[in-house]
Enzyme design. Structure first.
Site, short mmCIF file in Angstrom:
data_model
loop_
_atom_site.label_atom_id
_atom_site.label_comp_id
_atom_site.label_asym_id
_atom_site.label_seq_id
_atom_site.Cartn_x
_atom_site.Cartn_y
_atom_site.Cartn_z
N CYS A 39 -1.40 -3.91 3.98
CA CYS A 39 -0.20 -3.07 4.02
C CYS A 39 0.25 -2.65 2.63
CB CYS A 39 0.95 -3.86 4.64
SG CYS A 39 0.80 -4.08 6.40
N CYS A 43 5.90 -1.95 3.69
CA CYS A 43 5.65 -1.89 5.15
C CYS A 43 6.76 -2.59 5.93
CB CYS A 43 4.32 -2.53 5.51
SG CYS A 43 3.98 -2.41 7.29
N CYS A 70 -3.20 -1.09 7.84
CA CYS A 70 -2.10 -1.12 8.81
C CYS A 70 -1.80 0.29 9.26
CB CYS A 70 -0.87 -1.73 8.13
SG CYS A 70 0.64 -1.55 9.08
N CYS A 73 2.22 1.43 8.27
CA CYS A 73 2.56 1.98 6.96
C CYS A 73 1.42 2.87 6.43
CB CYS A 73 2.87 0.87 5.96
SG CYS A 73 1.47 -0.20 5.59
ZN LIG Z 1 1.81 -2.03 7.18
#
Ligand SMILES: [Zn+2]
Length: 355
Positions: A39, A43, A70, A73
């Site tokens: 991330c 995030c 991820c 994000c």
């Molecule tokens: Zn994330």
């Protein structure tokens, strides 16, 4: 030259993750060993225990270590976005070719389905629709420049005139013959006056100035206006009919004589999306400065479209106010000018003296 920014130390990274500090995005990414996801620091997902975090300098490093980006994000967004832009330029360069989704997706190192989705997120249309829109834009330019529908169709990569018509109807929402009948039902006011750069015509629609050109005779200037708006009602207004137009011509004439800055007048820019983007960029070049056609193409984020950018400059119909005279050839030579190199030289000379 800028020095590379040093990676933050581990304590700073832990604190950035704990506080979801967006200022640290781009400095590092973190992976969570329990989920295998990485991330951006900012995030919004549920925080992991500090002992489960692993830090990486960038998405590529996290991915090399086996973590997946991820989705929330979009931890791999910058890299993906630049790949997609490269492919968009490829599609434009190969607009005449039949491109299949699988090939394009492999260039992006994505599965066809994921590529299709990512492309749509980035550009608002599927790769195929993007290619068609680009072709349609070139088709419109060719029509504006007066090619017959058949010739324009061939130049824009359509197999047959009937397909060209069909595509034009779909993309433009009207038939090409309608598109060519510029200005139907409109009232265009105009005034012709003597300026320090010679005879000038200034014309305005209800939206703003739509044409400013120089010429040798009133007759020639009127014909230029008529050619641009063949179906509009052209209304001469030396009198009170359009007081704003009179004020605008005076303001521009004062500017040409070096008495004032370039007046900030409302402009009615008419052209293809590409032409308008070029003209808008020209508006950002400060008085007294010049740029090259190459820099212009780069400025509108189309670095390979140098020749098209030069053509868009040449198609500018709003002299001085849309300062196409501020674009020079790469070697510093004047390049071309719709209204003659002597006027281009005079304008640049006067702007240099007054800036
Ligand atoms: Zn994330």
């Amino acid at each position: 030259m800028a020095t590379m920014e040093k990676a933050p130390d581990e304590r700073a990274m832990l604190s950035a993750v704990a506080t979801r500090d967006a200022r640290m995005d781009g400095r590092f990414v973190y992976g969570v060993i329990t989920t295998g996801i990485y991330c951006h620091p900012s995030c919004p997902s549920r925080p992991a225990r500090p002992e489960n975090l692993r830090f990486f300098t960038d998405a590529a490093a996290a991915s090399a270590a086996g973590f997946r980006a991820c989705r929330r994000c979009r931890a791999d967004a910058p890299a993906l976005s630049s790949r997609l832009h490269t492919i968009a330029r490829f599609i434009q360069a190969e607009a005449d070719e039949v491109l299949d989704l699988k090939t394009l997706a492999s260039l992006a190192e994505l599965s066809p389905a994921r590529f299709q989705r990512a492309f749509k997120t980035e550009f608002g249309s599927s790769p195929l629709a993007f290619q068609q829109a680009f072709r349609a834009e070139r088709f419109k330019t060719a029509l504006r420049e007066g090619s017959s529908v058949t010739a324009a169709g061939h130049g824009a990569g359509y197999g047959s005139p009937s397909r060209a018509h069909l595509h034009a109807k779909r993309s433009l929402g009207m038939m090409p013959s309608t598109f060519r009948s510029g200005g139907r039902g409109e009232h265009i006011h105009f005034a012709i006056r003597q300026t320090s750069l010679g005879l000038m015509i200034m014309a305005a629609s209800s939206q703003g100035l739509c044409l400013v050109e120089f010429g040798d005779t009133e007759e020639a200037l009127y014909q230029q206006l008529e050619a641009s708006f063949p179906n509009a009602e052209l209304l001469p207004s030396p009198q009170r009919a359009k007081p704003a137009l009179e004020a605008w011509t005076l303001a521009l004439e004062a500017h040409l004589r070096g008495w004032g800055p370039r007046p900030d007048l409302p402009l009615d820019l008419r052209g293809t999306a590409f032409q308008v983007s070029v003209w808008r960029f020209l508006l950002t070049i400060p008085c007294g400065e010049t740029i090259s056609y190459t820099a212009l193409a780069a400025g509108i984020d189309r670095p390979s479209a140098v020749r098209a950018a030069a053509t868009a400059c040449a198609a500018n119909k709003i002299a001085v106010l849309v300062p196409c005279h501020r674009v020079l050839r790469g070697d510093g030579q004047l390049g071309g000018y719709r209204w003659g190199l002597a006027r281009k030289q005079a304008l640049l000379h006067s702007e240099k003296a007054h800036s």
